[in-house]
Motif scaffolding. Structure first.
Motif, PDB file in Angstrom:
ATOM      1  N   GLY A 148       2.746  14.876  -4.068  1.00 43.43           N
ATOM      2  CA  GLY A 148       1.335  15.196  -4.246  1.00 43.43           C
ATOM      3  C   GLY A 148       0.595  14.233  -5.137  1.00 43.43           C
ATOM      4  O   GLY A 148      -0.522  14.517  -5.580  1.00 43.43           O
ATOM      5  N   ALA A 149       1.172  13.072  -5.422  1.00 45.23           N
ATOM      6  CA  ALA A 149       0.529  12.084  -6.286  1.00 45.23           C
ATOM      7  C   ALA A 149       1.000  10.700  -5.866  1.00 45.23           C
ATOM      8  O   ALA A 149       2.080  10.549  -5.269  1.00 45.23           O
ATOM      9  N   PRO A 150       0.208   9.645  -6.155  1.00 48.45           N
ATOM     10  CA  PRO A 150       0.638   8.292  -5.801  1.00 48.45           C
ATOM     11  C   PRO A 150       2.011   7.995  -6.385  1.00 48.45           C
ATOM     12  O   PRO A 150       2.329   8.384  -7.514  1.00 48.45           O
ATOM     13  N   GLY A 151       2.818   7.308  -5.602  1.00 47.44           N
ATOM     14  CA  GLY A 151       4.165   6.989  -6.039  1.00 47.44           C
ATOM     15  C   GLY A 151       5.207   7.965  -5.530  1.00 47.44           C
ATOM     16  O   GLY A 151       6.418   7.726  -5.670  1.00 47.44           O
ATOM     17  N   GLY A 152       4.756   9.045  -4.926  1.00 47.74           N
ATOM     18  CA  GLY A 152       5.699  10.042  -4.423  1.00 47.74           C
ATOM     19  C   GLY A 152       6.616   9.486  -3.362  1.00 47.74           C
ATOM     20  O   GLY A 152       7.827   9.765  -3.354  1.00 47.74           O
ATOM     21  N   LEU A 153       6.069   8.658  -2.445  1.00 49.42           N
ATOM     22  CA  LEU A 153       6.904   8.086  -1.393  1.00 49.42           C
ATOM     23  C   LEU A 153       7.927   7.117  -1.981  1.00 49.42           C
ATOM     24  O   LEU A 153       9.089   7.091  -1.546  1.00 49.42           O
ATOM     25  N   VAL A 154       7.505   6.315  -2.953  1.00 46.69           N
ATOM     26  CA  VAL A 154       8.428   5.339  -3.541  1.00 46.69           C
ATOM     27  C   VAL A 154       9.645   6.051  -4.136  1.00 46.69           C
ATOM     28  O   VAL A 154      10.794   5.608  -3.973  1.00 46.69           O
ATOM     29  N   LYS A 155       9.404   7.183  -4.795  1.00 48.19           N
ATOM     30  CA  LYS A 155      10.530   7.941  -5.355  1.00 48.19           C
ATOM     31  C   LYS A 155      11.459   8.415  -4.239  1.00 48.19           C
ATOM     32  O   LYS A 155      12.690   8.389  -4.396  1.00 48.19           O
ATOM     33  N   ARG A 156      10.869   8.854  -3.117  1.00 50.98           N
ATOM     34  CA  ARG A 156      11.696   9.304  -2.002  1.00 50.98           C
ATOM     35  C   ARG A 156      12.502   8.138  -1.423  1.00 50.98           C
ATOM     36  O   ARG A 156      13.674   8.291  -1.069  1.00 50.98           O
ATOM     37  N   LEU A 157      11.862   6.969  -1.320  1.00 54.54           N
ATOM     38  CA  LEU A 157      12.567   5.799  -0.784  1.00 54.54           C
ATOM     39  C   LEU A 157      13.730   5.403  -1.687  1.00 54.54           C
ATOM     40  O   LEU A 157      14.830   5.096  -1.212  1.00 54.54           O
ATOM     41  N   GLN A 158      13.469   5.420  -2.988  1.00 47.25           N
ATOM     42  CA  GLN A 158      14.514   5.008  -3.927  1.00 47.25           C
ATOM     43  C   GLN A 158      15.626   6.050  -4.036  1.00 47.25           C
ATOM     44  O   GLN A 158      16.794   5.714  -4.228  1.00 47.25           O
ATOM     45  N   GLY A 197       0.803  -1.222   0.000  1.00 46.72           N
ATOM     46  CA  GLY A 197       0.000   0.000   0.000  1.00 46.72           C
ATOM     47  C   GLY A 197       0.832   1.266   0.000  1.00 46.72           C
ATOM     48  O   GLY A 197       0.329   2.357  -0.324  1.00 46.72           O
ATOM     49  N   LEU A 198       2.112   1.169   0.357  1.00 42.98           N
ATOM     50  CA  LEU A 198       2.987   2.343   0.338  1.00 42.98           C
ATOM     51  C   LEU A 198       3.147   2.915  -1.068  1.00 42.98           C
ATOM     52  O   LEU A 198       3.524   4.078  -1.230  1.00 42.98           O
ATOM     53  N   HIS A 199       2.887   2.104  -2.089  1.00 40.39           N
ATOM     54  CA  HIS A 199       2.957   2.602  -3.470  1.00 40.39           C
ATOM     55  C   HIS A 199       1.974   3.759  -3.675  1.00 40.39           C
ATOM     56  O   HIS A 199       2.190   4.603  -4.557  1.00 40.39           O
ATOM     57  N   ASP A 200       0.891   3.796  -2.890  1.00 36.04           N
ATOM     58  CA  ASP A 200      -0.143   4.829  -3.078  1.00 36.04           C
ATOM     59  C   ASP A 200       0.139   6.099  -2.289  1.00 36.04           C
ATOM     60  O   ASP A 200      -0.596   7.082  -2.419  1.00 36.04           O
TER      61      ASP A 200
END
Length: 887
Positions: free
Chosen positions: A60-70, A51-54
């Motif tokens: 400000g859009a889904p996937g924002g956290l994943v980019k930060r993690l990567q 669910g972290l993908h969302d």
């Protein structure tokens, strides 16, 4: 990583306007590590919590956290998002969180909103453990922890009846808080109402007692010509069998004071069944009732405030055969319905194959392992209680007027304002005829779940019906709430406002730096400017108006003790408390104080000091500015450009002019109080007290008082009686002593301005500064004092607040000598010794100003010198200050 602590901010706070938890997290060895550094960590995390993908994060859009993690983010931020994602998994999903650097390198504040405090605390711990396990690439029992969190949430949740009432109250804007379990406090002050599930504030204890005694209930109803089953109380198995014979089968056996269908057995026809039913009933009550069995359908009618508001037909727990599955399997399938849960936390209760169910099956010629044919309805209970898995069909629109009136009369004669009437009737839409049914029970504290969540038919907002009973005519349950904050003057303004309003005959609940008051009684001593003290005032039913001093410390450590104010005052915002509670700059302090301005309700009034640029700036802050909020200014200068522009735009302001406090609304001016009559202003000598009086006048006018009431309140407000510790004046022999609580540069500056008008008299200052202030702030206070007083004695606080002995006095003396090398200055650490020394050296007409830490000790010392309290200084009558009040 290591959790240093978790604190709860249960009201509006500097992070969010909703309750939050703040976890202090020490990253320790991970302080310099980013999420992209440990090989495979991000992939393992996203596999564990897809669910972290969302999560949007800053993008400000889904996937924002994943980019930060990567790309690499710090692990405090990772823990925050893991906790938020876990909250969704356990049904308390929130989407607000932030992570902020703490007081030192590697320490962060992880802030998350919560809907269930114990559940979210558990999830914060779980988030830290999970991230650490994933870093080490070790297994973690996530499913088990999530299940445990769900149990915590379910145990902490409000029951359905309580929740229905609370949700209805929230829709009405009525404040609420949980006292314990299902006991809820609604409203504030004189408008407090309490509920316990569906037992209301005014529910009769005698009515509850009558309803709890089923035999007495029947007697009361029978006298009112309401049909009830015949019955008798029995004490032994033999008496139960005898009652079966006397009444004639079939009968019902139940505990006299039972509830939720516990211990009830229906359709008893044989002596053996009667004896066994008696034994079962005795497990739930000392006395047992045997009564005739009415035949028909089972109904529950809810009566609130003397009128029927809902009705349901109840059907006992059951399953329907399909010709393939056993009864046990059918029960398991039914329990997979997400609407079913343990106890009352879901719309329906899980079905149980217990001893009672097995007996019920046996009477139908079945067992748990039997396979009923397709379409056959198999009952698991005799009674239709929802607590044992029963279902309900809404029949509110079907109830016959005569049945409704009978139920309303039953509630009336038993004496309950909220009650559930249990009926057995052939049909609720038909009038009652003969002995074909009637009332079998009257229930205090009836369950509301069946009406809120019927299995069939229209849902009824019965919670709203209860709230309307408690708060008729759109009463929002609140009392007027005035909140005062600022760096200096807030205690005096709070006391002034309380005094002025209190003289009109209402009971004022007041919190201040010195204690909490209800009316004229001090109920607590100490610095009571935080949320707990505010709640104590708002939780007292004697309070008509709440006037709350709201200080920085309470806001930072506990949030506000209220949700909305009607009126808020910001006296000024100056450099103080820097270096405390994460406040490192004036901007940080403004951010904290702004919360008081932001939480003025729509239609309320915000009073701001137009002479203070930082307070004035709040008027234009995005979260403060609103056309539905009235902003009022006060100023010491009638010709202030800010005031003139504000009034030209049809605004309201207060200022002194020609010896009066003037209110100007647009172009209209009105005198409010004569300045000469206000003792604490000292004929204009104490300009800071005049500013406080202006703020108090503005707040009291917004509250609705007239000029005469305000003038009377200010005229009778004296320093010694009503404002202890703030510019209290004593005559000691040939000189004078002033006690004041000032402890920051601006407070010193205000007294210095007053001292400058002393017409050449010597003014001695005895002062100290709290040790938890920044060095720069301490040195600034010293420089202000050096320029404003004739001579200075530096004392030391008994509470050094982390400083070494003598450190602060030495720092103050050095700064004073650097500012003015020839200014007389010495250190006498104990404030009583310092005062005694100053009095021994007192000159004719000298003024000694003591900026105190412990007022009571100084009062004892002054008493030993036969000090006499006075309201003003005698030379003011002939001074220029006394003659010129045009300001």
């Amino acid at each position: 990583m290591r959790i240093l602590g978790i604190k709860t901010l249960s009201g509006p706070n500097v992070f969010h306007h909703k309750p939050v938890l703040v976890m202090r997290l020490d990253l320790e060895d991970l302080a310099e590590t980013r999420s992209c550094d440990p090989p495979g960590f991000t992939d393992r995390l996203l596999t564990a919590l897809p669910g972290l993908h969302d999560h949007h994060c800053a993008a400000g859009a889904p996937g924002g956290l994943v980019k930060r993690l990567q790309g690499g983010t710090y692990f405090g931020h990772v823990v925050e998002h893991v906790a938020l994602e876990l909250s969704i998994a356990v049904g308390i999903g929130v989407n607000h969180g932030k992570t902020i650097r703490g007081e030192r390198e590697g320490v962060y504040q992880v802030v998350v909103r919560y809907l269930c405090e114990p559940g979210m605390k558990f999830l914060l711990h779980t988030a830290v453990e999970l991230v650490q396990a994933l870093l080490r690439n070790e297994p973690y029992p996530l499913d088990e922890r999530v299940a445990q969190a769900r149990r915590i949430v379910e145990e902490a949740a409000l029951g359905p009846s309580t929740r229905a009432i609370v949700e209805a109250a929230i829709r009405r804007g009525i404040p609420w808080r949980r006292i314990h379990g299902s006991i809820i406090q609604l409203g504030h002050g004189r408008n407090i109402r309490r509920i316990e599930a569906a037992v209301g504030h005014a529910t009769s204890a005698i009515g509850v007692d009558i309803a709890a005694d089923k035999d007495l209930t029947k007697e009361v109803l029978k006298r009112a010509y309401i049909p009830v089953p015949r019955g008798t109380i029995v004490h032994t198995r033999e008496e139960a069998i005898e009652a079966l014979t006397d009444l004639g089968p079939p009968v019902v056996v139940k505990p006299l004071d039972g509830h939720q269908g516990q211990g009830v057995t229906l359709s008893i026809t044989t002596p053996e069944e009667a004896g066994d039913a008696f034994v079962r009933a005795r497990e739930f009550g000392r006395l047992v009732l045997v009564e005739e069995l009415f035949h028909g359908r089972d109904y529950r009618v809810l009566v609130v405030g003397g009128r029927v508001v809902a009705a349901s037909e109840r059907v006992p727990a059951r399953v329907t055969g399909d010709g393939e599955h056993t009864v046990e399997e059918l029960v398991d399938l039914a329990n997979q319905d997400p609407r079913r849960g343990d106890g009352h936390e879901r719309p329906l209760t899980r079905l149980r194959l217990d001893e009672h169910a097995l007996r019920c099956l046996a009477r139908q010629g079945l067992s748990a392992l039997g396979i009923p044919p397709a379409g056959r309805v198999v009952f698991l209970r005799d009674t239709a209680n929802l607590s044992t898995g029963g279902t309900a069909r809404d029949v509110t629109d079907e109830i016959h007027p005569t049945i409704a009136r009978m139920c309303e009369r039953a509630a009336r004669v038993v004496g309950l304002d909220i009650c559930g009437i249990d009926l057995v009737l052939p049909a609720i839409h038909e009038p009652l005829a003969g002995r074909r049914g009637g009332v079998i029970e009257v229930n205090a504290g009836p369950g509301l779940r069946m009406h809120q969540f019927p299995s069939e038919g229209r849902a009824r907002d019965v919670g709203d019906a209860v709230v309307k009973l408690l708060y008729p005519e759109e009463n929002n349950g609140r009392v007027p709430l005035i909140s005062i904050t600022g760096t200096n003057g807030k205690t005096t303004v709070t006391r002034m406002v309380s005094h002025i309003i209190g003289r009109t005959g209402v009971t004022v609940g007041c919190t201040t730096t010195d204690g909490t008051y209800v009316g004229q009684e001090q109920i607590s001593v100490g610095d009571n400017t935080g949320p707990r003290s505010a709640q104590s005032v708002l939780g007292d039913p004697a309070v008509d108006v709440a006037v709350l001093e709201t200080a920085r410390g309470g806001i930072v450590r506990g949030g506000l003790g209220y949700d909305w104010s009607d009126i808020s005052v910001v006296t000024n915002i100056q450099r103080d408390h820097l270096g405390q509670d994460g406040i490192e700059s004036l901007e940080d302090l403004i951010h904290v104080k702004a919360l008081v301005a932001e939480r003025v309700r729509h239609g309320g009034t915000l009073v701001l000091n137009a002479d203070d640029e930082h307070a004035l700036g709040l008027a234009d802050a995005p979260r403060v500015r609103s056309p539905r909020r009235n902003v009022v200014f006060f100023s010491l200068h009638a010709d202030s450009p800010v005031v003139r522009a504000h009034c030209a735009a049809n605004g309201t302001a207060y200022f002194p002019h020609d010896g009066w406090i003037i209110e100007q609304r647009g172009h209209h001016r009105e005198p409010v109080a004569r300045i000469h009559d206000i003792p604490v202003v000292m004929r204009g000598l104490a300009e800071f007290q005049l500013a406080n009086a202006l703020a108090a006048a503005a707040a009291c006018r917004a509250y609705g008082l007239g000029a005469d009431d305000i003038s009377d309140g200010l005229r009778t407000f004296t320093a010694l009686e009503h404002n202890p510790g703030r510019v209290n004046i004593f005559q000691v022999g040939r000189g004078y002593v002033v006690l004041d609580y000032g402890h920051n540069p601006e407070a010193f500056r205000a007294i210095c301005r007053m001292a400058a008008r002393m017409e050449g008299r010597r003014v001695t200052a005895i002062l100290g500064v709290p040790g938890d202030r920044m060095d720069a702030l301490i040195e600034e206070a010293a420089r202000v004092a050096a320029r404003g007083f004739s001579r200075i004695i530096v004392r030391e606080d008994a509470d050094r607040r982390g400083r070494q002995p003598g450190e602060i006095p030495l720092m103050l003396r050095n700064a004073i000598q650097q500012e003015l090398p020839h200014r007389e200055c010495r250190i006498i650490p104990d404030e009583v010794d310092a005062l005694t020394t100053a009095l021994h050296e007192l000159q004719e007409g000298e003024l000694v100003v003591v900026f105190h830490e412990n007022r009571d000790r100084l009062l004892e010392a002054l008493d030993a010198w036969d000090a006499q309290p006075v309201s003003s200084l005698p030379w003011l009558a002939t001074s220029q200050a006394g003659r010129d009040l045009t300001l």
